[in-house]
Structure formats: structure tokens, C-alpha cells
Design an enzyme around this catalytic site. Structure first.
Site, PDB file in Angstrom:
ATOM      1  N   SER A  53      -4.834   8.408  -3.521  1.00  9.15           N
ATOM      2  CA  SER A  53      -6.502   8.159  -4.021  1.00  9.15           C
ATOM      3  C   SER A  53      -7.361   8.951  -1.976  1.00  9.15           C
ATOM      4  CB  SER A  53      -6.955   7.636  -4.381  1.00  9.15           C
ATOM      5  OG  SER A  53      -7.679   6.209  -3.298  1.00  9.15           O
ATOM      6  N   LYS A  54      -8.448   9.241  -2.267  1.00 12.11           N
ATOM      7  CA  LYS A  54      -9.079   9.357  -1.309  1.00 12.11           C
ATOM      8  C   LYS A  54      -9.356   8.094  -0.407  1.00 12.11           C
ATOM      9  CE  LYS A  54     -11.152  13.729  -2.541  1.00 12.11           C
ATOM     10  NZ  LYS A  54     -12.428  14.158  -2.567  1.00 12.11           N
ATOM     11  N   ARG A  55      -9.019   6.554  -1.030  1.00 14.12           N
ATOM     12  CA  ARG A  55      -9.869   5.485  -0.861  1.00 14.12           C
ATOM     13  C   ARG A  55      -8.489   4.546   0.131  1.00 14.12           C
ATOM     14  NH1 ARG A  55     -11.816   5.189  -5.860  1.00 14.12           N
ATOM     15  NH2 ARG A  55      -9.932   4.474  -6.129  1.00 14.12           N
TER      16      ARG A  55
END
Length: 485
Positions: A254-256
Site C-alpha cells: 500500500s501507499k503507507r
């Protein structure tokens, strides 16, 4: 065999995710492996999330990775326009939607938001929305009246209630789904823009796309594409669905994660060539298990039939190793050009920065590693005298103090501070006193660096910092040891 034509069709909504980069790469490799065409198409129908900088990111990423398109918004190959919003303004998608309406394969839907909300159900804790074909049964007179009145509408596909739709994927094989599970998907939204699924099918057909690469999260919607191709009577392209990319904990990347996009990785000190090589191996492997490939070598070796079904793990340790291999093999001048800004962030003194670059080139895995490797050149850090103890070299603080005190006059007299001359002096000093080389080199390196690990040995460091700084650091080390011993 007809010409292979593949397309990369990103939405300009942000940085390019690693998964999107892999799609672009595989799409490029499939085309180039067969001497075909690689097309860039911009899918900007999601106007709420579109922003101009994201469009520039797409161009910038493709250029810096070497994935140069043969056709696109800036390179007309006769199948343009290559931007969906421009195609939409021409009335293209509405034309094909109405063609399906005429064939009974689609219909106008005038249901308002409240009615659609009332159709939602909860099953297994999830909210499910399934349209009930209400507007399919409107008479032609009712439809015309609604259109004349300017009543908002969408256009939906007319999916049969019975039977099943079978979809074929080059990696996963045949996949069948009961038609009753396929909702009457929207083809044209109320704003007049086509949905992603509909625009894809129309554009791929008109641009004569032969192979489509997508992530396997789209497998569930694949039968919808097949239904549209069947409704039009068009031949489907070959579909290649790629495996999910996960992090080390086997969760979807994910972008996180902080390293989910191409630009994230550049900012973390990785080389573009290494990123491309690494991304190529996220789901594909060479039959001979080779791991290091240039882009040209990937074009030669890539066979999409060797794409795996299993999730691909984004292994940061492996990426760092691979990047290190690329850095080691890099031309020294190019390495210095790229490493220079990182070195200058740390070093303000008038040293030969190119020599420092030469010392770290084979000892780092990313450019961000440089700072911690070279900070001692600027200033010796605080360190404990226990660092002078080295079991193999048989040194300790007391013996190191004696060596440094004996060696200091020799180094003060020496004029030639080149690496070779300094190395010869230290070796001769060791031989004259019956010492092993390491017995002398270890205390000197500790004194001039204050570090356990350094890029380069004692004399390489001394050559960089020069005579004045070398003498000052050894004197400071002697005082430190005298105080503590």
C-alpha cells in the site's frame, strides 16, 4: 501473425505505484519481445481525481525507466486521440453505447439515487448493490419522453439472467461466472463520461490492441469485458493477469509502506535501472534463474508464459542487494555525478570528493547509505577507546597508544601523502618493529576515523584528509588514550 500491439493506460491520479510500473514494464516487454508497438493511453475519465502533475509523473517515469512508447498523446500513430477525455468529447463512447442499445445489449436507466439506494442489500456483513433491470422494461415512448425532458440517465449493459460467461486468461486459464452474478454494469455515467470498463473495451478494439496486462485484482471483473466483446461481436485481446504484490508481511503493498511508488524508491536512493530490474522479477522469472538484467536483456528474455500465479513479495533486502550490484558496476564518472549531491550534503571541507566517491562506490547499497559512511571525513565522531581493541590484530588501547606515539614523528616528517607512499611507510614501520601490518593499521585507522567500519583503509583515509588533518587527528587520539589508559 498480426503485429503485436500493447497499451499502458494509466489514470493520472498520483505517483506511479510499483504495480502500475510493473504493468507498464510487462506491457512494454511483450510488445518489444515480438517487435511490436507499445502504446500510451491516458485514462482521465475520473475527473475528480485527475491532476496535471500526475500526468507529468507518467511521462517522466516512462522516460527515466526507458519504457518509451511508440504511440501516445505526443506521438500520433493514427489511432488517436490517445486521451480518453478527448475521445469522449468527440462522442465516440456514446456512439458505441447507442449501438449496443440498438442491438438490445444495453439500455437507458433513469433511476434516481433514492431508488438505487433502496436496492442495496446486506449479505455476509457486506453491502451489495445489484440493479433489478427496472428501466429495461420502459417503453420507447417513456424513454423518448424522459430524454426530451432532460431527465438524467446512465446507460447500462443488458446482462442475461441465465447461463454463464467464460473468460480466458493466458496465466490463469478459463474462468467462468454465472451471469446472474454479473450486475448490469454502467457503460455511460450521468456526466456523459464512459466507465473505465466500457472505455477500455472500445479503445482497445479501435486501437487494435492484441495483449492486455492487468493485475489479478481485475480477474473478478474480467467476465464483464467478455460480455461487452460478445455484445459487439468483436475479437478479444489476449489477457495476462499478474499476481498481487505484497509487502514482507504478505499484505497488499500500500501507499503507507513508504516505498510503493517509483518516485518513493528514487528518493530512497535507488537507481532507476535497478528498480526496473527488480520490478521485472515481481511475478516473472527467467528459466535459468538469472536475476540481473538490463532493459535490453529483459526484452530478449521476457516470456509472459513464465509469469507466476503466486503473490510476489516486495523484498526490500533483495532490492537493496540488487541496487548495490548496479552501483558497483557503474562507470565511476557517472557514479560520482550521481553521488556528488549526497556527498556534498555531508562534506564541507576542501577534500577530493571524487576520491571519497571511489571509496564508497563498492560499499553502499543505496545513495542514502553514503552519509553514514563518510561523515567521519568531516569530523571524527565521539568514540570509545574499546574500539582500539581488535582480537585478530592483537591490539588494545595501551598497545595502540604506543604505536601512535612512535609513528607520529614519521608521519610529521612525511611529505608525500599519497595512498601508496603512506602505505609503504606504515608497512616499513611495522617491519622495522617486528609488528604485523594490522597491528599498526588498526590503531591508525581508528584514530583518523573514529569508526569501526570505514570505506577504505587507514592510508586511503589519510590521503583524502591530508597531512595537516591526519597529524591533528592522531595527536587527538593520543591525548584521548593517555587520558583513559
Amino acid at each position: 501473425m498480426s503485429e503485436i500491439r500493447t497499451r499502458f493506460a494509466p489514470s493520472p491520479t498520483g505517483r506511479m505505484h510499483v504495480g502500475n510500473l510493473r504493468t507498464a514494464l510487462y506491457t512494454y516487454l511483450i510488445a518489444k519481445h515480438e517487435g511490436g508497438k507499445f502504446i500510451l493511453r491516458i485514462e482521465d475519465t475520473d475527473q475528480e481525481r485527475f491532476f496535471e502533475e500526475a500526468l507529468q509523473i507518467i511521462y517522466r517515469t516512462l522516460e527515466s525507466t526507458g519504457l518509451l512508447h511508440d504511440e501516445g498523446p505526443d506521438r500520433d500513430g493514427g489511432y488517436g486521440p490517445y486521451v480518453q477525455s478527448e475521445r469522449c468529447r468527440s462522442g465516440l463512447y456514446m456512439k458505441y453505447a447507442k449501438e449496443l442499445i440498438d442491438k438490445g445489449e444495453a439500455y437507458y436507466c433513469f433511476c434516481d439515487k433514492e431508488r438505487l439506494e433502496s436496492l442495496k442489500q446486506v449479505a455476509g456483513g457486506k453491502e451489495i448493490s445489484s440493479y433489478d433491470k427496472h428501466c429495461l422494461h420502459l417503453s420507447q415512448e417513456e424513454i423518448e419522453a424522459n430524454l426530451v425532458a432532460g431527465k438524467p440517465f446512465v446507460i447500462r449493459a443488458n446482462i442475461p439472467d441465465e447461463g454463464e460467461t467464460t473468460f480466458y486468461d493466458e496465466i490463469y486459464g478459463s474462468i467462468s461466472q454465472p451471469n446472474e452474478e454479473l450486475d448490469d454494469m454502467i457503460l455511460i455515467k450521468s456526466d456523459g463520461y464512459p466507465t473505465y470498463n466500457f472505455a477500455n473495451v472500445v479503445d482497445d478494439h479501435l486501437m487494435k490492441i492484441t495483449h492486455v496486462v492487468r493485475g489479478n485484482e481485475y480477474l473478478s471483473s474480467a467476465p464483464k469485458y467478455t460480455r461487452l466483446y460478445q455484445a459487439f461481436g468483436w475479437e478479444e485481446p489476449k489477457y495476462i493477469h499478474c499476481p498481487l504484490i505484497t509487502n514482507e508481511e504478505h499484505q497488499k503493498l500500500s501507499k503507507r509502506s513508504g516505498h510503493s511508488s517509483y518516485e518513493d524508491l528514487l528518493e530512497q536512493g535507488f537507481l532507476s535501472e535497478a528498480i526496473v530490474n527488480f520490478v521485472a522479477l515481481l511475478g516473472w522469472s527467467s528459466p535459468d534463474n538469472r536475476e540481473i538484467f538490463s532493459l535490453e536483456e529483459l526484452v530478449e528474455a521476457f516470456d509472459y508464459r513464465h509469469i507466476s500465479k503466486s503473490p510476489a513479495v516486495f523484498d526490500m533486502v533483495k532490492l537493496r542487494w540488487m541496487n548495490g550490484e548496479y552501483l558497483k558496476a557503474m562507470d565511476p564518472d557517472r557514479f560520482y555525478e550521481m553521488a556528488g549531491p549526497y556527498i556534498r550534503e555531508v562534506i564541507s571541507k576542501d577534500y577530493d570528493l571524487k576520491k571519497i566517491a571511489g571509496l564508497v562506490q563498492t560499499r553502499i547499497e543505496t545513495f542514502l547509505d553514503i552519509k553514514d559512511k563518510i561523515d567521519f571525513f568531516e569530523k571524527v565522531p565521539e568514540y570509545d577507546i574499546s574500539m582500539y581493541t581488535h582480537k585478530k590484530n592483537k591490539t588494545n588501547p595501551e598497545k595502540s597508544l604506543a604505536v601512535l606515539e612512535e609513528l607520529l614523528p614519521l608521519l610529521a616528517e612525511q611529505e608525500d601523502y599519497s595512498n601508496d607512499a603512506l602505505y609503504q611507510t606504515l608497512r616499513q614501520f611495522a617491519a622495522d618493529h617486528g609488528y604485523k601490518n594490522g597491528f599498526v593499521m588498526w590503531p591508525v585507522r581508528t584514530a583518523v576515523s573514529g569508526k569501526q567500519m570505514t570505506p577504505g583503509g587507514a592510508t586511503e583515509i589519510m590521503e583524502v584528509i591530508g597531512k595537516e588533518e591526519t597529524i591533528a587527528r592522531i595527536r587527538a587520539a593520543i591525548e584521548k588514550l593517555k587520558t583513559a589508559v
